[in-house]
Every structure is written in C-alpha cells, then in structure tokens.
Design a protein around this motif. Structure first.
Motif, PDB file in Angstrom:
ATOM      1  N   ILE B 167       0.857  -1.181   0.000  1.00 37.89           N
ATOM      2  CA  ILE B 167       0.000   0.000   0.000  1.00 37.89           C
ATOM      3  C   ILE B 167       0.895   1.234   0.000  1.00 37.89           C
ATOM      4  N   GLY B 168       0.885   1.997  -1.068  1.00 34.88           N
ATOM      5  CA  GLY B 168       1.713   3.193  -1.163  1.00 34.88           C
ATOM      6  C   GLY B 168       3.171   2.865  -0.909  1.00 34.88           C
ATOM      7  N   ASN B 169       3.791   3.679  -0.028  1.00 35.94           N
ATOM      8  CA  ASN B 169       5.194   3.434   0.298  1.00 35.94           C
ATOM      9  C   ASN B 169       5.354   2.710   1.626  1.00 35.94           C
ATOM     10  N   SER B 170       4.215   2.355   2.242  1.00 34.65           N
ATOM     11  CA  SER B 170       4.287   1.693   3.545  1.00 34.65           C
ATOM     12  C   SER B 170       4.709   0.231   3.354  1.00 34.65           C
ATOM     13  N   PRO B 171       5.147  -0.418   4.443  1.00 30.62           N
ATOM     14  CA  PRO B 171       5.514  -1.843   4.306  1.00 30.62           C
ATOM     15  C   PRO B 171       4.297  -2.750   4.383  1.00 30.62           C
ATOM     16  N   VAL B 172       3.078  -2.200   4.308  1.00 29.36           N
ATOM     17  CA  VAL B 172       1.873  -3.020   4.465  1.00 29.36           C
ATOM     18  C   VAL B 172       1.500  -3.658   3.126  1.00 29.36           C
ATOM     19  N   PRO B 173       1.498  -4.994   3.065  1.00 29.47           N
ATOM     20  CA  PRO B 173       1.178  -5.642   1.791  1.00 29.47           C
ATOM     21  C   PRO B 173      -0.300  -5.483   1.437  1.00 29.47           C
ATOM     22  N   PHE B 174      -0.572  -5.363   0.150  1.00 23.51           N
ATOM     23  CA  PHE B 174      -1.948  -5.248  -0.337  1.00 23.51           C
ATOM     24  C   PHE B 174      -2.799  -6.464   0.030  1.00 23.51           C
ATOM     25  N   PRO B 175      -2.288  -7.710  -0.174  1.00 26.93           N
ATOM     26  CA  PRO B 175      -3.138  -8.867   0.168  1.00 26.93           C
ATOM     27  C   PRO B 175      -3.517  -8.914   1.638  1.00 26.93           C
ATOM     28  N   LEU B 176      -2.615  -8.383   2.505  1.00 31.38           N
ATOM     29  CA  LEU B 176      -2.920  -8.392   3.944  1.00 31.38           C
ATOM     30  C   LEU B 176      -4.172  -7.569   4.228  1.00 31.38           C
ATOM     31  N   ILE B 177      -4.264  -6.404   3.555  1.00 28.96           N
ATOM     32  CA  ILE B 177      -5.426  -5.539   3.764  1.00 28.96           C
ATOM     33  C   ILE B 177      -6.703  -6.265   3.340  1.00 28.96           C
ATOM     34  N   ILE B 178      -6.645  -6.903   2.154  1.00 31.48           N
ATOM     35  CA  ILE B 178      -7.788  -7.673   1.675  1.00 31.48           C
ATOM     36  C   ILE B 178      -8.183  -8.727   2.712  1.00 31.48           C
ATOM     37  N   PHE B 179      -7.156  -9.444   3.204  1.00 29.88           N
ATOM     38  CA  PHE B 179      -7.416 -10.505   4.175  1.00 29.88           C
ATOM     39  C   PHE B 179      -8.091  -9.936   5.424  1.00 29.88           C
ATOM     40  N   LEU B 180      -7.552  -8.809   5.933  1.00 28.73           N
ATOM     41  CA  LEU B 180      -8.110  -8.246   7.166  1.00 28.73           C
ATOM     42  C   LEU B 180      -9.562  -7.823   6.959  1.00 28.73           C
ATOM     43  N   ILE B 181      -9.837  -7.189   5.799  1.00 30.51           N
ATOM     44  CA  ILE B 181     -11.214  -6.760   5.534  1.00 30.51           C
ATOM     45  C   ILE B 181     -12.149  -7.967   5.546  1.00 30.51           C
ATOM     46  N   ILE B 182     -11.742  -9.029   4.822  1.00 25.86           N
ATOM     47  CA  ILE B 182     -12.626 -10.194   4.738  1.00 25.86           C
ATOM     48  C   ILE B 182     -12.740 -10.896   6.089  1.00 25.86           C
ATOM     49  N   ALA B 183     -11.640 -10.867   6.867  1.00 24.08           N
ATOM     50  CA  ALA B 183     -11.700 -11.478   8.203  1.00 24.08           C
ATOM     51  C   ALA B 183     -12.714 -10.746   9.069  1.00 24.08           C
ATOM     52  N   VAL B 184     -12.679  -9.417   9.033  1.00 27.09           N
ATOM     53  CA  VAL B 184     -13.624  -8.641   9.849  1.00 27.09           C
ATOM     54  C   VAL B 184     -15.060  -8.926   9.407  1.00 27.09           C
ATOM     55  N   ILE B 185     -15.271  -8.954   8.076  1.00 24.63           N
ATOM     56  CA  ILE B 185     -16.615  -9.251   7.571  1.00 24.63           C
ATOM     57  C   ILE B 185     -17.071 -10.638   8.048  1.00 24.63           C
ATOM     58  N   SER B 186     -16.168 -11.626   7.970  1.00 30.43           N
ATOM     59  CA  SER B 186     -16.551 -12.983   8.388  1.00 30.43           C
ATOM     60  C   SER B 186     -16.898 -13.022   9.861  1.00 30.43           C
ATOM     61  N   ILE B 187     -16.096 -12.316  10.678  1.00 34.65           N
ATOM     62  CA  ILE B 187     -16.367 -12.320  12.121  1.00 34.65           C
ATOM     63  C   ILE B 187     -17.744 -11.727  12.375  1.00 34.65           C
ATOM     64  N   ILE B 188     -18.041 -10.606  11.690  1.00 39.60           N
ATOM     65  CA  ILE B 188     -19.344  -9.962  11.897  1.00 39.60           C
ATOM     66  C   ILE B 188     -20.467 -10.902  11.442  1.00 39.60           C
ATOM     67  N   ILE B 189     -20.311 -11.492  10.257  1.00 39.30           N
ATOM     68  CA  ILE B 189     -21.385 -12.345   9.732  1.00 39.30           C
ATOM     69  C   ILE B 189     -21.620 -13.547  10.637  1.00 39.30           C
ATOM     70  N   LEU B 190     -20.549 -14.181  11.091  1.00 41.54           N
ATOM     71  CA  LEU B 190     -20.741 -15.391  11.891  1.00 41.54           C
ATOM     72  C   LEU B 190     -21.296 -15.083  13.270  1.00 41.54           C
ATOM     73  N   HIS B 191     -20.841 -13.979  13.871  1.00 42.62           N
ATOM     74  CA  HIS B 191     -21.199 -13.760  15.273  1.00 42.62           C
ATOM     75  C   HIS B 191     -22.267 -12.702  15.497  1.00 42.62           C
ATOM     76  N   ARG B 192     -22.596 -11.936  14.475  1.00 39.37           N
ATOM     77  CA  ARG B 192     -23.537 -10.846  14.711  1.00 39.37           C
ATOM     78  C   ARG B 192     -24.774 -10.877  13.812  1.00 39.37           C
ATOM     79  N   THR B 193     -24.900 -11.896  12.962  1.00 40.21           N
ATOM     80  CA  THR B 193     -26.066 -11.885  12.074  1.00 40.21           C
ATOM     81  C   THR B 193     -26.903 -13.157  12.241  1.00 40.21           C
ATOM     82  N   THR B 194     -28.134 -13.078  11.755  1.00 35.07           N
ATOM     83  CA  THR B 194     -29.021 -14.248  11.777  1.00 35.07           C
ATOM     84  C   THR B 194     -28.414 -15.371  10.957  1.00 35.07           C
TER      85      THR B 194
END
Lengths: 347, 331
Positions: B167-194
């Motif tokens: 991501i930009g000039n930071s040492p943060v890899p692009f796939p990591l961001i994708i992974f984190l976003i999907i991880a957060v979505i999965s956590i919300i879907i599994l634990h907070r939805t019908t």
C-alpha cells in the motif's frame, strides 16, 4: 390379532432382508458389470490390454493398493477414516529400507515382518489418539499424516544424511522379491490373495469381525448389547497400520527405492478404491469383494490411460469423475431400494 | 462450559482459560516471547509484514472453510479449485486474453467449481466429504489437462500488484489488507447476524434446523459457492505472488487450511467454533513458520510441528474438559 401382527412382522423382515441381500449382491454385481464394460471398451481400443503380460502388470500395480484398501474399508465401516495411510506407508517403507541398506543378510520375509511391526506401532498410535484421546478420526489422522511425513524426512536425514535409499543400496534378493513367483504367481499378488482370504474369514466368520459391522451400523445398539466399543474401534486402525506397514516394504521392493515422498497422495487413491468398491462412507456396510473390484478398477484405469495413449494428465480427472459417478449411481440405487421397501410395507 | 460459568463463579477464571481462543492466544504469546529472545531480526517490522504474504491465501480460504465446517461439512477441493482457477487464468492469458479479463475468468471458474460442489451435495443430499474428495481429483485433473507439464509466466506488472504489492510506500502488503477486511466481515457475519446463527444451527442439529424453517440447502449451496469463489481469488493471489503457475500449484493446501480451522477450535462435527479462534490460529501457524524459518528448520519438520500442535492441542483441551467436569461432578 397379536399373532397375526407377529406373523406380519416376520414376513416383513424376511422380505426386506432378502431384498437387502439381493441389493447387496446387485451392488457388487453393478461394480463388476462396470469393470467388464471398462475392460471391453479398453481392449477394443488397445489389443495389448488383454495380453498375459499386461494383466500381470496390472496385478503387480494393484496389489499394494488392494492390500491397504482392506484396512481402510474396516476403518470406514466403523464410521472412521484414515488419511495417514499414504505417509504411513512412506514412513514404514523408509524405516525398513534404511535397516535393509545396512543389513543385506535380512531375508525378504523378515523385512516384511519388520514393516508390519513398524506399521502396527503407527496404526496403534492413530487408534489410541482416536479411542483414548477422543479425537475425531479425520482430525487425528490428518495430524499424524503430517507427523509421519515429517518423521520420514527426519529419520532419512539423521541416518542417511538426506540420501534416498535407491536400488544399489538394496540386496538383490529383496529387489527380486516383488517380481519373483511362487507356483507361477508373483509374490506380490500371492500376498494380496492371502490377505484377502484372511480378512474375508475375519470379517464374515469371526465374532470380532461381525462386531466391526455392528459398531459401524449402530454404535449405540452395539454398546447396549455389550460390545467393547473402544476395542472394536481401535482394531481397524491397528490392522490398517499393519497393512500399510507391509505395503510400505512391498512398495520399496516393487519400485526398488525408498524416498521421503513415497506414497504422497496415496491415501486419496485408497479411499477412491474403497468408495468405488461400494463401501458407504457413513459406515456399517462394505464387503471384501467390493473393494477388490474397486481396487482392480483403479488399477485398470491407471494401466489403460497409458495403453490408450490418453495423455497421463487425464488420469486425475478420470479418477474424480469415476468417484462422482460411483457415488451418484449408488445413491440412485439406494433411493430406489428404500422406495421399494416402503411400498412393500404399505401392503 | 456456559453452565459451569453460571453455576459457580469460582470456576469462571478457570473456564476462561479453558476457552479455546484464550488457550491459543497463550500458546501464541509464549511461543513469541521465546522466539523473540532467541532470534535476532524477528521483530523487524518489514520482515513481519512480509511474513504475512505466506498466510493470506490460505487464510482467506480458511475463513470460509470455518463456516463450512461449522455446518458440519467439509470442502476438500479448495486447493484443487485454487489450482484450476489459476491455470484457467494463465491459459486464457496465454491465449491472448487481457490480463484482467483472464483474472475474471479465473474467479468465474473458481466460483462455478464451488457452485457445482454445492449443487451435487444439496440436490442429491450426498456427504460433502465424498463429493469434494471426488472433485479434489477432478478439478486438479482438469488443471493438468489444460496445461500438461507447462508453466505459464510473464504476467503484466499490474497483475503482480495483487499478490506482491504494498500500500503506497508503507511496508503493508496489499493482500494483507484484503485478508483483514474479509476477516472482519466474516467475524461480523458469523457472530452478529441471523445468517451466522443459522450456520451454527445447521451444524448442531440439521433436522431441527430444517424443521424450524432454516433454508439448509440454500445456505449450504451459498457456502460452497463462496468457498469456490474465495479459492479462485486465493488462486489469483498466489499466481500473482509467485509470478507463474503450474497445474500442481497449491497442492496439499487443503490439509493445511483444514488444520488451521480445526486448530482454531472449530469442531469437525459441526456446531462449535469461533472466528476469533480461526484468526488467531492463522497468525499462530504463520508466526511458527516464520520463526522457525529463521533457524533454518526445513519445511518437513514444520509438518511435524503443525501436525503435533493439532493433535496435542486437542488432547490437552479434551483432558482439561474431563478434568473440570470430574471436579464439578465431585461437588
């Protein structure tokens, strides 16, 4: 009234059991017919297929698979699964091969006994994890699958410095063992036949063998009638271990090499043979004849892929397709049978 | 466990430590403290971020696999779908298709492979383990049929950003961001939805779930399709990261992915599990690989470590549970 009712029940169970018997017979018949069609189609495409030499080759290539399929079937009958057979085979083959490389005087039969012993240790480890550790079979053997492969590598590295055992490290008598014949039958095939006879007797004519089916078809009832569930669940893993231990040694003799990756993916081939052989993955049913036919079908396909000059890359796709076909056809048959049973009950 | 919590307050501390995620977190902390003191450069920020490259593909698939295993099913074909979609992408790129169109083809192939799994499993009510075992060979086989012994490489620079970009000039890899976003979505879907509750319900008792009007077949079909889609996407990431593809790409990943999920505390029998556990397990396994990599431990020994960890953690947990329930019984 009560008497009539009783009679009715009697005839009912009589009918259904005879029907189920027919079904069981039909099931193996279905696999057999499939095999025959396969053989006819292949031999039209390739005249070499039905020659003595080729059938001999198929036999040699199928024997090890068929031997291990017996163990896997018993495990699946008790509602378990063993996916460590491929790496277990690799590990026991490696251990024995490393010993053989240093001790050329060891006769082949002793090598096989050593393989069985190593396999028995590995198999009882699986069994203990499942019975005493209460770990679900698929998880326990998933774990030991990695562990066995890792240990194969470590042992190989420690003993031989990472050098694989190859043909020049092995004694001639051992290398010749798989191919040499007794009464014109190759040893490998002879061993498979003996194993099948032993386990045919064990599964159909001994109390312990019948208990394996009982535990598989209904663990609760088996417990109620006093079957030692722990023992009966443990035994198939032990036997599978002994069989893949033996298979490992035969593998080394057949391919005259022990590599750290021998047997990779073999668990899937074994499970394919067992499933194609009509063993229900839900447990409780399966027969020795079925898996024999299943193993032969896999062996024939392997062989035919080379003969018909289909690109060998098709092999995996064909495997997958055949399991799908086997499972779907099986489902269709059992649906029809259940329907027929229900209709009988109405009258 | 909850019952123990309610009945005796004195047990709550113990049962807190008996919770799987907490146990995993403890293993994670202990392991990291040891490895930090024995390994120079372990805490290097660039190294740590680069370490995440090795788990993003598997992690993405593991998140969906967790849903599937919680419903009491399993998908053995994920690695083969990764291979198939990667090969499909590469073959169409080689045939002159635009790289992004090829990317979409890869995703589409992955999704339809998952959909086919789901259709067979739900329409014919067959066990997922057998069907995906069959498609495990079938999809991988088709990948071999398409490419044979060839390898395809030479993808465009832009494509390689998906798997190896920062991501930009930071040492943060692009796939990591994708992974984190999907991880957060999965956590919300599994634990907070019908939907999440329905997934648990199916795993706990499928018949009861069906009787209470949960669309079991639709949910299963959706999950297997999603699994195919995510495997396809992971296939794209790994292709982009490595920069080439062969039919045997990602072989054996399915077992690693299932190991991650099970180690995360999801019961293979269904109905029990926690997305946090899976998340911690992903991070734990990759830090183990990363840390041992510094000490030149070969991959095969990692196998022993991962397998041993899987077996021993379940054994320890089983042992602790029986120990606690015995104590409760004595009272």
């Amino acid at each position: 009234m009560a008497k009539k009712d009783n009679n009715f029940k009697k005839t009912d169970t009589g009918n259904s059991s005879s029907l189920m018997l027919k079904f069981a017979g039909f099931r193996e018949m279905g696999i057999f017919v499939f095999l025959i069609i396969l053989v006819i189609v292949i031999s039209i495409r390739s005249p070499v297929f039905l020659t003595f030499e080729n059938i001999y080759d198929i036999g040699l290539d199928t024997a090890i698979l068929a031997i291990i399929a017996v163990g896997e079937m018993m495990v699946i009958i008790t509602r378990g699964i063993d996916i460590s057979v491929g790496t277990g085979l690799g590990l026991s083959g490696m251990v024995v091969a490393l010993i053989l490389a240093e001790n050329w005087w060891i006769p082949p039969w002793l090598a096989i006994l050593m393989g069985i012993a190593v396999g028995a240790i590995l198999g009882s480890f699986n069994g203990l994890l499942i019975v005493k550790g209460k770990i679900p079979p698929i998880i326990a053997t998933l774990g030991t699958m990695s562990v066995f492969r890792g240990i194969t590598f470590i042992i190989n590295f420690q003993v031989a410095g990472g050098q694989w055992v190859s043909a020049h490290n092995l004694s001639d008598s051992f290398k010749a063992f798989a191919r040499s014949t007794f009464l014109k039958i190759p040893n490998l095939i002879l061993i498979a036949i003996i194993i099948y006879i032993i386990f045919y007797y064990f599964l159909n004519h001994t109390v312990t063998g019948r208990q394996i089916y009982a535990v598989g078809s209904s663990p609760e009832s088996a417990k109620v009638i006093g079957i030692n569930i722990d023992k009966i669940t443990f035994l198939p893993y032990l036997f599978t271990g002994m069989l893949f231990g033996m298979g490992g040694v035969l593998w080394v003799s057949r391919y005259t090499a022990a590599q750290t990756d021998s047997g990779t993916g073999f668990e899937f081939t074994v499970i394919t043979a067992v499933v194609v052989g009509g063993v229900a993955i839900a447990g409780g049913s399966g027969s020795i004849f079925g898996i024999l036919l299943g193993s032969i079908i896999i062996g024939v396909i392997n062989n035919a892929v080379h003969l018909i000059r289909v690109s060998p890359f098709w092999k995996l796709a064909i495997y997958g397709f055949i399991i799908l076909l086997a499972v779907i056809v099986d489902k269709a048959i059992s649906r029809r049978i259940n329907k027929a049973l229900l209709e009988r009950r109405k009258i | 466990m909850e019952m123990i919590d309610k009945s005796k307050k004195t047990f709550s501390v113990k049962s807190f430590f008996l919770r799987w995620e907490v146990l995993l977190l403890l293993i994670f902390i202990v392991y990291n403290i040891i490895i930090i003191f024995t390994t120079p450069y372990y805490l290097d920020i660039n190294n740590i971020f680069d370490m995440t490259f090795i788990f993003t593909e598997k992690g993405l698939v593991a998140l969906i696999m967790a849903f599937i295993i919680i419903t009491g099913n399993v998908d053995l074909s994920v690695a083969s779908i990764m291979g198939l979609s990667s090969v499909a992408m590469a073959a169409s790129y080689q045939a002159g298709v635009n790289i992004w169109a090829a990317f979409l083809i890869g995703l589409l192939i992955g999704t339809s492979a998952g959909f086919l799994n789901g259709m067979i499993i739900t329409r014919l009510s067959l066990p997922a383990i057998i069907i995906t075992l069959a498609t495990y060979s079938f999809y991988r086989g088709i990948a071999y049929v398409i490419l044979g012994n060839e390898a395809v490489s030479g993808f465009t620079k832009k494509f390689s950003y998906i798997g190896q970009g920062y991501i930009g000039n930071s040492p943060v890899p692009f796939p990591l961001i994708i992974f984190l976003i999907i991880a957060v979505i999965s956590i919300i879907i599994l634990h907070r939805t019908t939907f999440g509750r329905m997934v648990y319900a199916i795993g706990l008792n499928e018949k009861a779930a069906f009787a209470s009007g949960i669309p079991i077949k639709k949910i299963k079909l959706l999950l297997f399709t999603l699994s195919g889609f995510m495997s396809g996407f992971a296939g794209m990431i790994i292709t982009s990261r490595i920069g080439n593809t062969r039919p045997n790409i990602a072989t054996g990943f399915e077992l690693e992915i299932i190991t991650i999920v099970i180690l995360g505390g999801v019961m293979i029998t269904g109905g029990v599990g926690n997305m946090w556990g899976v998340f911690i397990s992903i991070v734990l396994i990759s830090t183990i690989r990363y840390g041992l990599g510094f000490h030149n431990v070969p991959g095969q020994i990692m196998l022993v470590v991962t397998g041993g960890l899987l077996i021993s953690s379940i054994l320890i947990n089983n042992f602790l549970k029986t120990f606690v329930s015995n104590r409760v019984l004595k009272r």
